[in-house]
Design a protein around this motif. Sequence first.
Motif, PDB file in Angstrom:
ATOM      1  N   ALA A  48     -10.670  -2.058   1.270  1.00  0.00           N
ATOM      2  CA  ALA A  48      -9.704  -1.134   0.675  1.00  0.00           C
ATOM      3  C   ALA A  48      -9.877  -0.999  -0.831  1.00  0.00           C
ATOM      4  N   LEU A  49      -9.160  -0.016  -1.378  1.00  0.00           N
ATOM      5  CA  LEU A  49      -8.934   0.128  -2.812  1.00  0.00           C
ATOM      6  C   LEU A  49      -7.460  -0.153  -3.052  1.00  0.00           C
ATOM      7  N   ALA A  50      -7.132  -0.632  -4.244  1.00  0.00           N
ATOM      8  CA  ALA A  50      -5.733  -0.900  -4.582  1.00  0.00           C
ATOM      9  C   ALA A  50      -5.388  -0.202  -5.891  1.00  0.00           C
ATOM     10  N   PRO A  51      -4.291   0.554  -5.917  1.00  0.00           N
ATOM     11  CA  PRO A  51      -3.874   1.159  -7.186  1.00  0.00           C
ATOM     12  C   PRO A  51      -3.497   0.067  -8.187  1.00  0.00           C
ATOM     13  N   PRO A  52      -3.627   0.350  -9.483  1.00  0.00           N
ATOM     14  CA  PRO A  52      -3.196  -0.627 -10.486  1.00  0.00           C
ATOM     15  C   PRO A  52      -1.677  -0.754 -10.481  1.00  0.00           C
ATOM     16  N   ARG A  84       5.667  -4.388   1.018  1.00  0.00           N
ATOM     17  CA  ARG A  84       5.755  -4.947  -0.326  1.00  0.00           C
ATOM     18  C   ARG A  84       4.829  -4.181  -1.266  1.00  0.00           C
ATOM     19  N   ILE A  85       5.298  -3.911  -2.477  1.00  0.00           N
ATOM     20  CA  ILE A  85       4.506  -3.146  -3.444  1.00  0.00           C
ATOM     21  C   ILE A  85       3.152  -3.810  -3.703  1.00  0.00           C
ATOM     22  N   GLU A  86       3.118  -5.126  -3.722  1.00  0.00           N
ATOM     23  CA  GLU A  86       1.848  -5.814  -3.991  1.00  0.00           C
ATOM     24  C   GLU A  86       0.843  -5.639  -2.854  1.00  0.00           C
ATOM     25  N   ASP A  87       1.295  -5.161  -1.704  1.00  0.00           N
ATOM     26  CA  ASP A  87       0.404  -4.952  -0.563  1.00  0.00           C
ATOM     27  C   ASP A  87      -0.062  -3.502  -0.416  1.00  0.00           C
ATOM     28  N   TRP A  88       0.373  -2.601  -1.281  1.00  0.00           N
ATOM     29  CA  TRP A  88      -0.042  -1.198  -1.161  1.00  0.00           C
ATOM     30  C   TRP A  88      -1.543  -1.079  -1.396  1.00  0.00           C
ATOM     31  N   HIS A  89      -2.215  -0.342  -0.551  1.00  0.00           N
ATOM     32  CA  HIS A  89      -3.663  -0.193  -0.627  1.00  0.00           C
ATOM     33  C   HIS A  89      -4.095   1.089   0.081  1.00  0.00           C
ATOM     34  N   ILE A  90      -5.321   1.498  -0.177  1.00  0.00           N
ATOM     35  CA  ILE A  90      -5.951   2.638   0.499  1.00  0.00           C
ATOM     36  C   ILE A  90      -7.049   2.061   1.375  1.00  0.00           C
ATOM     37  N   THR A  91      -6.866   2.105   2.677  1.00  0.00           N
ATOM     38  CA  THR A  91      -7.847   1.527   3.601  1.00  0.00           C
ATOM     39  C   THR A  91      -9.064   2.432   3.720  1.00  0.00           C
ATOM     40  N   LEU A  92     -10.245   1.849   3.533  1.00  0.00           N
ATOM     41  CA  LEU A  92     -11.507   2.572   3.710  1.00  0.00           C
ATOM     42  C   LEU A  92     -12.116   2.279   5.072  1.00  0.00           C
ATOM     43  N   ALA A  93     -11.980   1.047   5.531  1.00  0.00           N
ATOM     44  CA  ALA A  93     -12.509   0.653   6.845  1.00  0.00           C
ATOM     45  C   ALA A  93     -11.631  -0.464   7.395  1.00  0.00           C
ATOM     46  N   PHE A  94     -11.031  -0.221   8.553  1.00  0.00           N
ATOM     47  CA  PHE A  94     -10.221  -1.237   9.216  1.00  0.00           C
ATOM     48  C   PHE A  94     -11.090  -1.904  10.270  1.00  0.00           C
ATOM     49  N   LEU A  95     -11.332  -3.196  10.098  1.00  0.00           N
ATOM     50  CA  LEU A  95     -12.246  -3.913  10.984  1.00  0.00           C
ATOM     51  C   LEU A  95     -11.533  -4.655  12.098  1.00  0.00           C
ATOM     52  N   GLY A  96     -10.236  -4.840  11.974  1.00  0.00           N
ATOM     53  CA  GLY A  96      -9.476  -5.535  13.003  1.00  0.00           C
ATOM     54  C   GLY A  96      -9.739  -7.030  12.979  1.00  0.00           C
ATOM     55  N   ARG A 124      -8.004   9.250   6.178  1.00  0.00           N
ATOM     56  CA  ARG A 124      -6.847  10.038   5.745  1.00  0.00           C
ATOM     57  C   ARG A 124      -6.258   9.279   4.562  1.00  0.00           C
ATOM     58  N   PRO A 125      -6.734   9.558   3.344  1.00  0.00           N
ATOM     59  CA  PRO A 125      -6.351   8.728   2.191  1.00  0.00           C
ATOM     60  C   PRO A 125      -4.840   8.685   1.979  1.00  0.00           C
ATOM     61  N   HIS A 126      -4.284   7.484   2.021  1.00  0.00           N
ATOM     62  CA  HIS A 126      -2.835   7.320   1.873  1.00  0.00           C
ATOM     63  C   HIS A 126      -2.506   5.853   1.588  1.00  0.00           C
ATOM     64  N   LEU A 127      -1.276   5.625   1.109  1.00  0.00           N
ATOM     65  CA  LEU A 127      -0.686   4.294   1.028  1.00  0.00           C
ATOM     66  C   LEU A 127       0.437   4.244   2.043  1.00  0.00           C
ATOM     67  N   THR A 128       0.446   3.285   2.940  1.00  0.00           N
ATOM     68  CA  THR A 128       1.576   3.124   3.855  1.00  0.00           C
ATOM     69  C   THR A 128       2.717   2.459   3.096  1.00  0.00           C
ATOM     70  N   LEU A 129       3.884   3.122   3.117  1.00  0.00           N
ATOM     71  CA  LEU A 129       5.045   2.636   2.368  1.00  0.00           C
ATOM     72  C   LEU A 129       6.056   1.923   3.248  1.00  0.00           C
ATOM     73  N   TYR A 189      -0.697  -9.395   2.942  1.00  0.00           N
ATOM     74  CA  TYR A 189      -2.130  -9.213   2.762  1.00  0.00           C
ATOM     75  C   TYR A 189      -2.602 -10.127   1.643  1.00  0.00           C
ATOM     76  N   ARG A 190      -3.863 -10.525   1.720  1.00  0.00           N
ATOM     77  CA  ARG A 190      -4.446 -11.338   0.654  1.00  0.00           C
ATOM     78  C   ARG A 190      -5.893 -10.916   0.472  1.00  0.00           C
ATOM     79  N   ASP A 191      -6.313 -10.872  -0.783  1.00  0.00           N
ATOM     80  CA  ASP A 191      -7.719 -10.605  -1.056  1.00  0.00           C
ATOM     81  C   ASP A 191      -8.549 -11.787  -0.591  1.00  0.00           C
ATOM     82  N   ILE A 192      -9.514 -11.516   0.256  1.00  0.00           N
ATOM     83  CA  ILE A 192     -10.512 -12.527   0.582  1.00  0.00           C
ATOM     84  C   ILE A 192     -11.482 -12.605  -0.600  1.00  0.00           C
TER      85      ILE A 192
END
Length: 196
Positions: free
Chosen positions: A19-23, A48-60, A134-139, A186-189
């Motif tokens: 994913a990408l994460a907004p600042p 949670r606001i700290e978990d907002w992200h734009i998913t590029l590839a969901f691997l499951g 479908r570029p978006h942030l799930t709120l 969510y946590r950054d690996i």
Amino acid sequence: MNDQIQPPSATATTRVFIALAPPDDAKEELARELRPSYRTHPDLRWNRIEDWHITLAFLGELPVSAVPLLRPQLAALAAAHRPLELALRGSGHFDQRVLWSGVDGEIEGLHLLTSRVRAVVRECGIAFEERPLRPHLTLARSRRSDPSSTLEVAATLAEFAGHTWRAERLHLVGSNIGRGPGPIHYRDIESWEFAK
């Protein structure tokens, strides 16, 4: 590689996406717009606001042993890719249940980055379901079958236009979804900086 890595049931797994994460300032700008809705729509399950992200590839769910395969290839991809200029714009919903904020800006570049990320995943031999970007942030998600809250909040955010920001890092993210009650976290690996 021809062999696809499939998560075996007896092996430790982790739920992963790229994913990408907004600042923080871009997220806070949107959060300010949402504050009245947080109060008036407590029936929604707000992310949670700290978990907002734009998913590029969901691997499951992946075997934990598959994650190290991705690291060097994603690092190389990030090092060769320039940052993208993006902005949070408008709102909508998926199936009247999932509330999202849209993404604007260098959308063509975002699609190109997504195709490169997914190519890396395939080259690592990791099987995943390829969904259209479908570029978006799930709120938020609705708790009940009544979609009225989702529709109301989407309408109030329809004209939202956030400031432009630079996506400067590629994130490999793990989540605890499905691991007991409570909110999803969510946590950054790991994350990698794009080329300057």
